[in-house]
Design a protein around this motif. Sequence first.
Motif, PDB file in Angstrom:
ATOM      1  N   THR A 293      31.192  62.933  43.077  1.00  0.00           N
ATOM      2  CA  THR A 293      30.528  63.245  41.811  1.00  0.00           C
ATOM      3  C   THR A 293      29.951  61.954  41.241  1.00  0.00           C
ATOM      4  OG1 THR A 293      32.533  62.818  40.539  1.00  0.00           O
ATOM      5  CG2 THR A 293      32.195  65.085  41.360  1.00  0.00           C
ATOM      6  N   PRO A 294      28.958  62.029  40.378  1.00  0.00           N
ATOM      7  CA  PRO A 294      28.402  60.801  39.782  1.00  0.00           C
ATOM      8  C   PRO A 294      29.468  59.915  39.135  1.00  0.00           C
ATOM      9  CG  PRO A 294      26.976  62.667  39.308  1.00  0.00           C
ATOM     10  CD  PRO A 294      28.194  63.225  39.971  1.00  0.00           C
ATOM     11  N   ALA A 295      30.434  60.533  38.477  1.00  0.00           N
ATOM     12  CA  ALA A 295      31.476  59.750  37.810  1.00  0.00           C
ATOM     13  C   ALA A 295      32.323  58.982  38.821  1.00  0.00           C
ATOM     14  CB  ALA A 295      32.363  60.667  36.969  1.00  0.00           C
ATOM     15  N   LYS A 296      32.651  59.639  39.930  1.00  0.00           N
ATOM     16  CA  LYS A 296      33.481  58.978  40.931  1.00  0.00           C
ATOM     17  C   LYS A 296      32.706  57.887  41.664  1.00  0.00           C
ATOM     18  CE  LYS A 296      37.170  60.010  44.181  1.00  0.00           C
ATOM     19  NZ  LYS A 296      37.910  61.060  44.918  1.00  0.00           N
ATOM     20  N   ARG A 297      31.392  58.122  41.855  1.00  0.00           N
ATOM     21  CA  ARG A 297      30.569  57.072  42.476  1.00  0.00           C
ATOM     22  C   ARG A 297      30.541  55.826  41.588  1.00  0.00           C
ATOM     23  NH1 ARG A 297      27.052  61.232  44.212  1.00  0.00           N
ATOM     24  NH2 ARG A 297      25.623  60.872  42.467  1.00  0.00           N
ATOM     25  N   LEU A 298      30.421  56.049  40.277  1.00  0.00           N
ATOM     26  CA  LEU A 298      30.445  54.917  39.341  1.00  0.00           C
ATOM     27  C   LEU A 298      31.772  54.185  39.398  1.00  0.00           C
ATOM     28  CD1 LEU A 298      28.657  56.378  36.174  1.00  0.00           C
ATOM     29  CD2 LEU A 298      27.885  54.435  37.575  1.00  0.00           C
ATOM     30  N   ALA A 299      32.867  54.926  39.487  1.00  0.00           N
ATOM     31  CA  ALA A 299      34.194  54.310  39.542  1.00  0.00           C
ATOM     32  C   ALA A 299      34.363  53.478  40.810  1.00  0.00           C
ATOM     33  CB  ALA A 299      35.265  55.394  39.474  1.00  0.00           C
ATOM     34  N   MET A 300      33.846  54.013  41.940  1.00  0.00           N
ATOM     35  CA  MET A 300      33.938  53.254  43.188  1.00  0.00           C
ATOM     36  C   MET A 300      33.075  52.001  43.099  1.00  0.00           C
ATOM     37  SD  MET A 300      33.417  54.534  47.120  1.00  0.00           S
ATOM     38  CE  MET A 300      33.879  53.482  48.501  1.00  0.00           C
ATOM     39  N   GLY A 301      31.897  52.110  42.506  1.00  0.00           N
ATOM     40  CA  GLY A 301      31.053  50.937  42.306  1.00  0.00           C
ATOM     41  C   GLY A 301      31.749  49.883  41.465  1.00  0.00           C
ATOM     42  N   ALA A 302      32.468  50.324  40.424  1.00  0.00           N
ATOM     43  CA  ALA A 302      33.213  49.391  39.578  1.00  0.00           C
ATOM     44  C   ALA A 302      34.325  48.711  40.367  1.00  0.00           C
ATOM     45  CB  ALA A 302      33.796  50.131  38.374  1.00  0.00           C
ATOM     46  N   ALA A 303      35.019  49.477  41.202  1.00  0.00           N
ATOM     47  CA  ALA A 303      36.097  48.911  42.023  1.00  0.00           C
ATOM     48  C   ALA A 303      35.558  47.850  42.979  1.00  0.00           C
ATOM     49  CB  ALA A 303      36.796  50.022  42.800  1.00  0.00           C
ATOM     50  N   LEU A 304      34.403  48.140  43.601  1.00  0.00           N
ATOM     51  CA  LEU A 304      33.799  47.176  44.524  1.00  0.00           C
ATOM     52  C   LEU A 304      33.335  45.929  43.774  1.00  0.00           C
ATOM     53  CD1 LEU A 304      31.730  49.642  46.750  1.00  0.00           C
ATOM     54  CD2 LEU A 304      33.789  48.387  47.418  1.00  0.00           C
ATOM     55  N   SER A 305      32.796  46.117  42.575  1.00  0.00           N
ATOM     56  CA  SER A 305      32.332  44.987  41.774  1.00  0.00           C
ATOM     57  C   SER A 305      33.494  44.082  41.359  1.00  0.00           C
ATOM     58  CB  SER A 305      31.590  45.492  40.533  1.00  0.00           C
ATOM     59  OG  SER A 305      31.214  44.427  39.701  1.00  0.00           O
ATOM     60  N   VAL A 306      34.573  44.680  40.903  1.00  0.00           N
ATOM     61  CA  VAL A 306      35.751  43.898  40.492  1.00  0.00           C
ATOM     62  C   VAL A 306      36.356  43.190  41.703  1.00  0.00           C
ATOM     63  CG1 VAL A 306      38.136  44.105  39.671  1.00  0.00           C
ATOM     64  CG2 VAL A 306      36.284  45.266  38.452  1.00  0.00           C
ATOM     65  N   GLY A 307      36.442  43.899  42.838  1.00  0.00           N
ATOM     66  CA  GLY A 307      36.976  43.282  44.058  1.00  0.00           C
ATOM     67  C   GLY A 307      36.145  42.090  44.493  1.00  0.00           C
ATOM     68  N   ALA A 308      34.814  42.217  44.394  1.00  0.00           N
ATOM     69  CA  ALA A 308      33.925  41.119  44.777  1.00  0.00           C
ATOM     70  C   ALA A 308      34.122  39.917  43.860  1.00  0.00           C
ATOM     71  CB  ALA A 308      32.472  41.581  44.743  1.00  0.00           C
ATOM     72  N   ARG A 309      34.262  40.161  42.560  1.00  0.00           N
ATOM     73  CA  ARG A 309      34.475  39.057  41.606  1.00  0.00           C
ATOM     74  C   ARG A 309      35.789  38.336  41.883  1.00  0.00           C
ATOM     75  NH1 ARG A 309      34.387  42.296  36.427  1.00  0.00           N
ATOM     76  NH2 ARG A 309      35.351  40.413  35.556  1.00  0.00           N
ATOM     77  N   LEU A 310      36.840  39.115  42.171  1.00  0.00           N
ATOM     78  CA  LEU A 310      38.150  38.499  42.441  1.00  0.00           C
ATOM     79  C   LEU A 310      38.124  37.710  43.747  1.00  0.00           C
ATOM     80  CD1 LEU A 310      41.104  38.162  41.593  1.00  0.00           C
ATOM     81  CD2 LEU A 310      41.636  40.249  42.886  1.00  0.00           C
ATOM     82  N   SER A 311      37.513  38.283  44.784  1.00  0.00           N
ATOM     83  CA  SER A 311      37.492  37.585  46.078  1.00  0.00           C
ATOM     84  C   SER A 311      36.698  36.290  45.987  1.00  0.00           C
ATOM     85  CB  SER A 311      36.910  38.496  47.168  1.00  0.00           C
ATOM     86  OG  SER A 311      35.505  38.586  47.092  1.00  0.00           O
ATOM     87  N   ARG A 312      35.621  36.290  45.195  1.00  0.00           N
ATOM     88  CA  ARG A 312      34.818  35.068  45.068  1.00  0.00           C
ATOM     89  C   ARG A 312      35.580  33.964  44.341  1.00  0.00           C
ATOM     90  NH1 ARG A 312      29.706  38.906  43.847  1.00  0.00           N
ATOM     91  NH2 ARG A 312      29.312  39.449  46.033  1.00  0.00           N
ATOM     92  N   LYS A 313      36.419  34.358  43.399  1.00  0.00           N
ATOM     93  CA  LYS A 313      37.277  33.361  42.756  1.00  0.00           C
ATOM     94  C   LYS A 313      38.260  32.782  43.775  1.00  0.00           C
ATOM     95  CE  LYS A 313      37.129  34.645  37.870  1.00  0.00           C
ATOM     96  NZ  LYS A 313      36.647  33.314  37.442  1.00  0.00           N
ATOM     97  N   HIS A 314      38.873  33.656  44.565  1.00  0.00           N
ATOM     98  CA  HIS A 314      39.795  33.189  45.599  1.00  0.00           C
ATOM     99  C   HIS A 314      39.086  32.266  46.588  1.00  0.00           C
ATOM    100  CE1 HIS A 314      42.822  36.781  45.124  1.00  0.00           C
ATOM    101  NE2 HIS A 314      42.744  36.025  44.054  1.00  0.00           N
ATOM    102  N   GLN A 315      37.888  32.672  47.015  1.00  0.00           N
ATOM    103  CA  GLN A 315      37.154  31.877  47.995  1.00  0.00           C
ATOM    104  C   GLN A 315      36.767  30.506  47.448  1.00  0.00           C
ATOM    105  OE1 GLN A 315      34.122  34.275  50.336  1.00  0.00           O
ATOM    106  NE2 GLN A 315      34.873  35.877  48.955  1.00  0.00           N
ATOM    107  N   ALA A 316      36.554  30.450  46.147  1.00  0.00           N
ATOM    108  CA  ALA A 316      36.195  29.166  45.513  1.00  0.00           C
ATOM    109  C   ALA A 316      37.430  28.347  45.147  1.00  0.00           C
ATOM    110  CB  ALA A 316      35.365  29.423  44.264  1.00  0.00           C
ATOM    111  N   GLY A 317      38.623  28.896  45.415  1.00  0.00           N
ATOM    112  CA  GLY A 317      39.847  28.172  45.114  1.00  0.00           C
ATOM    113  C   GLY A 317      40.209  28.177  43.640  1.00  0.00           C
TER     114      GLY A 317
END
Length: 604
Positions: A293-317
């Motif tokens: 559903t559109p709502a669930k697609r948005l939620a998955m997009g948010a999860a991927l966005s948050v995961g990307a932000r966290l991983s980039r912090k980890h990668q940058a130390g």
Amino acid sequence: MTTRTIPAVFREQVAKLHSRPMIYSRRDRHWRPLTWLQINERVDAAAAGLLDLGIASGERVAIIGQSSVEWVIADLAILSIGAATVAISETASMEDIDWILSDSGVKAVFIGEADILERVAGEMGRFPETHHLFAFHTAVKILDGLDTEHLSLLKLENLGRTSTHLSSIPGRIDGIKPSDLMTLIYTSGTTGQPKGVMISHENMTSNCEACLRAISISHEDVLLSFLPLSHSFERMAGYYMPCFFGGATIYYSCGMDRLLEDLEEVRPTLMTGVPRLYEKVYRRAQTVRRQFTPAKRLAMGAALSVGARLSRKHQAGRQAGKTLNWQYAWLRDKIFRDLHDRLGGRLRILVSGGAALAPEIAEFFFSSGVLILEGYGLTETSPVVSVNRPESYRFGSVGQALDNVRVRIAHDGEIMVKAPSVMQGYWKQPSITRAVLSDDGWLATGDIGRVDRDGFVWITDRKKDLFKDSGGRYVAPQRVESLLRLEPMIEQACLIGDNRPYCIALIVPAMTELEAWAKKKKLFFRDPESLLREPKIRRIIDESVNRVNQRLAKHETVRDFELIAEAFSTQESLLTPSLKIRRDRVVARYADRIDRVYLAKKKP
């Protein structure tokens, strides 16, 4: 410098973990364990049986078969008498098998495939140095029609249990030197005959020890193995290192067809894989996402966005704040719980090797709660050169060099490696050895790359795969192919353009997804070939290609493509055992279709 050998390290673990399960294999729909002591008893018996049949230290014995407990027993039995294992993929062409058996001069062959056993037994005259064939249980029925000198593995073990050689096995293991040849692994080779890479016990054990210092593994870990043990990556990273050096328990999967079921049943903490596996999971997730559903697609997009932000912090130390960590954990559990459970629910590390992994896929898995650690290596380096660590990783790179490996970049961009894991040379090929291995121990890898200021290694492409278009501009095909495979409707791709005016691609669509789409749209088709001729299908692939082209330099863009219904496979010798494209063979196979694409483009 290590002073240990593979069978000696195995015996050390037997003494520590004697009654714990070492290996599980699936028989009659049930997982059946063998303890360290049980494996050790069978190994000693098989080793004594080999000695009884006249096979001696310093000789070579081949194994052809799928990864299994019998493969492990045969390998350890061979090594325990001071002989060397010649590992051959069960998917190798008969031409390659014939060449390897002849070139290596093996005294015996363990075989797990009935058709291969029958073929080799019928042509023993072509292999004058080979005197014995041993069948795993999957091929044992063929023995009834063969000469009595050929035995099943179980009968070989029974022979050894009554042998006077049985008590000598521990002493023989003590007599093996680290510099002794441990294995010959024949590189797949896209041109000419395969070359036998000579790996010593020291080569292998030094790599195992360094990898264990990079990625911690213990007897509490459970590893699910599905890649072929004939390939150096799985043999070290999915067998010797985690099991003999880390004490982990191994489950042998029944193959890719059952992998998802095995993951849910075994619930591993570790697994080795190749990009193609992770691409399949990613592509399936993208297909499912489109059905949300559109709502669930948005939620998955948010999860991927948050995961990307966290991983980039980890990668940058850098440390992440409490809010970001909380968002990541909450969204991961809410959005990716089903995926996490399908992967077993306990995975802490996936290791990727054999080919380049797209950063987007690593980001996706991180968001779902599983870290993929990409590494780099060659058969010639036993095999690992560098690997990302749990505490130090950068998606898109292949990590930092192991602590006993030196890496430098040659003037033309080629990666050079010096380490105790670098091979002894190519079997009976001194001139080819000298061409890649200098007198002072530096190996020319054939890969183009760079090392950043923090020591992370980045691979551009295989030196031999780089090509120039007719305008003299270099193209690195692996990156383009990797981007194409990220598209949900594309399974495989091979970029063409060497000495051509522009690039085109051979594309194998994701047929399962395409057929489901076609049925939903009530699009009639008789077979895969007829489906690919449908204009609507071509438009779908064209849209995928256009999305990829937006990320490429103009001379790299895919100007046209040819759709291929049949997947590139190891059986057809179009992929290596680690599922990399054998580019020369693909181009040769589809030469007429490639030419037609270029000729059609020239027409007004």
